[in-house]
Each structure stands twice: as structure tokens, then as C-alpha cells.
Design a protein around this motif. Structure first.
Motif, mmCIF file in Angstrom:
data_model
loop_
_atom_site.group_PDB
_atom_site.id
_atom_site.type_symbol
_atom_site.label_atom_id
_atom_site.label_comp_id
_atom_site.label_asym_id
_atom_site.label_seq_id
_atom_site.Cartn_x
_atom_site.Cartn_y
_atom_site.Cartn_z
ATOM 1 N N LEU A 90 1.033 -1.225 0.204
ATOM 2 C CA LEU A 90 -0.078 -0.157 -0.122
ATOM 3 C C LEU A 90 1.050 1.280 0.177
ATOM 4 O O LEU A 90 0.016 2.169 -0.389
ATOM 5 N N GLN A 91 1.866 0.729 1.067
ATOM 6 C CA GLN A 91 3.642 2.002 0.743
ATOM 7 C C GLN A 91 3.100 2.630 -0.486
ATOM 8 O O GLN A 91 3.514 3.891 -1.421
ATOM 9 N N LYS A 92 3.960 1.627 -1.609
ATOM 10 C CA LYS A 92 4.175 2.283 -2.397
ATOM 11 C C LYS A 92 3.162 2.007 -3.922
ATOM 12 O O LYS A 92 3.733 2.863 -4.631
ATOM 13 N N MET A 93 1.981 1.730 -3.169
ATOM 14 C CA MET A 93 1.061 2.358 -4.071
ATOM 15 C C MET A 93 0.727 3.984 -3.716
ATOM 16 O O MET A 93 -0.231 4.536 -4.211
ATOM 17 N N GLU A 94 1.237 4.628 -2.776
ATOM 18 C CA GLU A 94 1.437 5.605 -1.712
ATOM 19 C C GLU A 94 -0.401 5.907 -1.755
ATOM 20 O O GLU A 94 -0.924 6.929 -1.691
ATOM 21 N N ALA A 156 -7.005 5.961 -1.792
ATOM 22 C CA ALA A 156 -8.355 4.567 -2.707
ATOM 23 C C ALA A 156 -9.633 4.574 -3.104
ATOM 24 O O ALA A 156 -9.011 3.280 -3.680
ATOM 25 N N GLY A 157 -10.424 5.239 -2.353
ATOM 26 C CA GLY A 157 -11.719 4.573 -3.424
ATOM 27 C C GLY A 157 -11.618 5.281 -5.812
ATOM 28 O O GLY A 157 -11.824 5.009 -5.666
ATOM 29 N N LEU A 158 -10.576 6.778 -5.426
ATOM 30 C CA LEU A 158 -10.760 7.021 -6.342
ATOM 31 C C LEU A 158 -9.505 5.733 -7.369
ATOM 32 O O LEU A 158 -10.046 5.220 -8.133
ATOM 33 N N ILE A 159 -8.711 4.652 -6.613
ATOM 34 C CA ILE A 159 -7.612 3.852 -7.311
ATOM 35 C C ILE A 159 -8.634 2.804 -7.434
ATOM 36 O O ILE A 159 -8.347 1.887 -8.481
ATOM 37 N N ALA A 160 -9.386 2.392 -6.649
ATOM 38 C CA ALA A 160 -10.050 1.074 -6.249
ATOM 39 C C ALA A 160 -10.825 1.109 -7.386
ATOM 40 O O ALA A 160 -11.426 -0.320 -7.620
ATOM 41 N N GLN A 227 -9.302 -4.989 -0.091
ATOM 42 C CA GLN A 227 -9.112 -6.336 -0.634
ATOM 43 C C GLN A 227 -9.490 -5.718 -2.127
ATOM 44 O O GLN A 227 -8.127 -6.628 -3.356
ATOM 45 N N ALA A 228 -9.898 -4.876 -3.086
ATOM 46 C CA ALA A 228 -9.465 -4.607 -3.940
ATOM 47 C C ALA A 228 -8.404 -4.734 -4.374
ATOM 48 O O ALA A 228 -7.026 -4.422 -5.476
ATOM 49 N N LEU A 229 -7.641 -3.000 -3.177
ATOM 50 C CA LEU A 229 -5.871 -2.635 -3.469
ATOM 51 C C LEU A 229 -5.481 -3.792 -3.497
ATOM 52 O O LEU A 229 -4.167 -3.119 -3.950
ATOM 53 N N LEU A 230 -5.513 -4.572 -2.999
ATOM 54 C CA LEU A 230 -4.328 -6.050 -2.615
ATOM 55 C C LEU A 230 -4.653 -7.127 -3.549
ATOM 56 O O LEU A 230 -3.708 -7.866 -3.238
ATOM 57 N N GLY A 231 -5.833 -6.656 -4.036
ATOM 58 C CA GLY A 231 -5.471 -8.248 -5.031
ATOM 59 C C GLY A 231 -6.406 -9.113 -4.341
ATOM 60 O O GLY A 231 -6.150 -10.384 -4.320
#
Ligand code: GLU
Length: 298
Positions: A90-94, A156-160, A227-231
Motif C-alpha cells: 500500500l505504501q508503494k501505491m502511495e 484509495a476510493g479513486l484507485i479502487a 481487498q480490491a487494492l491488495l488483489g
């Protein structure tokens, strides 16, 4: 698909009737389904509050009630490496940021703002540390200021992107990623937090049906986002009603009086204890047993 459910108490206290309901719902969904698996997971990341005797008491009480689990119990305290890996991703994805605020500083900020920002469940973090630049973050970290990791829920909402989750009682629910604000994913003192550990482990243990009390429904918005962000695998949910006392209060408030130990000591049998939660259990599972045949198709 094999149905896999879990009961995930924290060994920070004794089991009470509310826990028995949660265990019973998860257990019966697994048992109603061909080859269904029921797991017991000790959510013991809150090490300052965990006590060794509670692991044993929880297991003994469940066995005494006839609630048996199928695989070796998992202790979250053995899974720090998995939570660290998730934080790193999550840190890598900022999508997370270090938060140095103390409780007092957050309260002061709410006062300064005049009106604290509100989420679904009360006041939310005012995103003070989200505004810090990288240089300031690095200086504070280098000087040893303790920090927690917070999810940047807006980003997070925007990316997911748009998400939903399915609840067997409440239907399909659109996810609001910022519902609880920028929640803590890794606490200052223990390097992890409930929201992160629970999604990492439900996926690791291939849990297909996450069953828990309705009080945690709002948390599922965060969990589905993570879950969506971390696959991670998306489970089906069932948020059940809570066991209330005669005054309509949650049992946690007077948990000891309703602890299984106390009820046992007062001479109640397992059947009597299960009868005490029967009406809520029926309410919790009413809808799903009418769909029993489809549990394996979910
Ligand atoms: N350890 C959490 C609790 O006891 C588990 C919640 C969940 O099932 O996700 O409330």
C-alpha cells in the motif's frame, strides 16, 4: 466451491452470548454445506490486552458448547510478516501515510475546526498528517516520533474504483471508501490493526463467507476497498443482529455476567445457553437457510 467460514474472537476477554451467536452462525453455515469448513482464528494482535488463559478458555467453551472447528487454529500474532508485506504494498501505491498525531492533538484539531468531520460512525480523523510533505515526514520518522499508518481513503476510493459487496441479509451494498475516514491500518504500538489483519487473513485462509455482527457493517466498506487494492479474494458477507440484554443494551457492556464461564458456573447446560440465543440465531439465518441449496453455488 467449498464453503469456508470462521469465528475470529480476540483472546482479550471471555466468550459471552454475543460470541456464541457469532460462532454458531459461522459454524452452522459451514455445517449446512457439503464439505463446508469452519475455522477458529485467534485475533490476538492487540498484545497488551491479550491474556494466555483466554485462548484456552475460548477453545474449551466452544468445545463444551459442541462447536467444533476443522483446521489448526490460526493466531494472528504469528502473521506479522504478512501484514508488513501488505503495508509495504500500500505504501508503494502511495495509498497510506504516516500519522504522528496523538489522541489529544486530534481532539484539539476537531475543536479548532469548529465542527469535527463526521463519518457514518461518528467523528473521523481530520487528515492533519495527510497534508505533511515527504521531507517533514522523513524528519519526524528520523527523530523517532511514533507513527501509525493511515489509509488515504479518498485516494484509495479513486484507485479502487466503484465497488460493491454482497451481504446475505442486506443485499448488494455500494462501497463508500471514506465512510470511516482515514482509518488506521498499522497502530503505533503494535504495527498492525484490525482492518488490515482481517482482510489479509480472511484471504489467506480462503474464507468464502465472512459472518459477524451488524456493528461491523460499516467496516466492510474499508475491507472491500482493501481487498480490491491488495488483489485479495472477495468473500460473501453476513452481518447478523446482535444479542441484546433485557434493557436493549449490547452485551459487551456487561459481558462478564453473560460470559459462558459464569453461565456454566451457575449451572446452565450447553442446550440452555444455545436456547438463550436461538431467537437471534433464527433471525440471523432465516433468509439464508431458505437459500440453503445455493450456499455451495455462491
Ligand atoms: N476479532 C473481531 C471481533 O471479535 C472479529 C471481527 C470479525 O469477525 O471480522 O470483533
Amino acid at each position: 466451491m467449498t464453503v469456508r467460514t470462521r469465528f475470529a474472537p480476540s483472546p482479550t476477554g471471555r466468550l459471552h452470548l454475543g460470541h456464541v451467536l457469532a460462532a454458531k452462525v459461522a459454524h452452522s453455515i459451514a455445517r449446512q454445506s457439503a464439505n463446508g469448513v469452519f475455522l477458529l482464528r485467534h485475533e490476538d494482535i492487540d498484545s497488551p490486552r491479550v491474556r494466555e488463559e483466554f485462548y484456552r478458555e475460548i477453545e474449551e467453551d466452544l468445545q463444551w458448547l459442541g462447536i467444533s472447528w476443522d483446521e489448526v487454529t490460526l493466531r494472528q500474532s504469528s502473521r506479522s510478516f504478512a501484514y508488513e508485506a501488505a503495508i509495504e504494498a500500500l505504501q508503494k501505491m502511495e495509498l497510506i501515510y504516516p500519522c504522528f498525531c496523538t489522541r489529544k492533538e486530534i481532539q484539539d484539531e476537531w475543536i479548532r475546526m469548529g465542527a469535527a468531520p463526521h463519518g457514518n460512525c461518528g467523528k473521523i480523523y481530520p487528515r492533519t498528517c495527510q497534508k505533511l510533505g515527504t521531507a517533514e515526514q522523513s524528519t519526524k520518522i528520523a527523530s523517532g516520533t511514533p507513527f501509525a499508518w493511515r489509509l488515504d481513503s479518498q485516494k484509495a476510493g479513486l484507485i479502487a474504483g466503484p465497488l460493491t459487496f454482497t451481504d446475505l441479509r442486506h443485499g448488494v451494498i455500494p462501497v463508500i471508501p471514506a465512510l470511516l475516514g482515514d482509518v488506521i491500518l498499522a497502530r503505533k504500538d503494535i504495527g498492525c490493526a484490525y482492518h488490515l489483519a482481517v482482510v489479509v487473513d480472511d484471504s489467506f485462509q480462503r474464507v468464502t463467507h465472512v459472518t459477524r455482527g451488524e456493528d461491523l457493517l460499516a467496516c466492510t466498506h474499508v475491507h472491500r476497498t482493501l481487498q480490491a487494492l491488495l488483489g485479495l479474494q472477495e468473500p460473501i458477507y453476513l452481518h447478523h443482529p446482535l444479542v441484546l440484554d433485557d434493557a436493549g443494551e449490547r452485551l459487551a457492556k456487561r459481558a462478564d455476567a453473560c460470559s459462558i464461564r459464569t453461565l456454566r458456573e451457575n449451572g446452565h447446560s450447553p442446550a440452555e445457553i444455545l436456547r438463550m440465543i436461538q431467537h437471534v440465531f433464527e433471525d440471523a439465518t432465516d433468509n439464508i437457510y431458505s437459500k440453503k441449496s445455493s450456499l455451495n453455488d455462491l
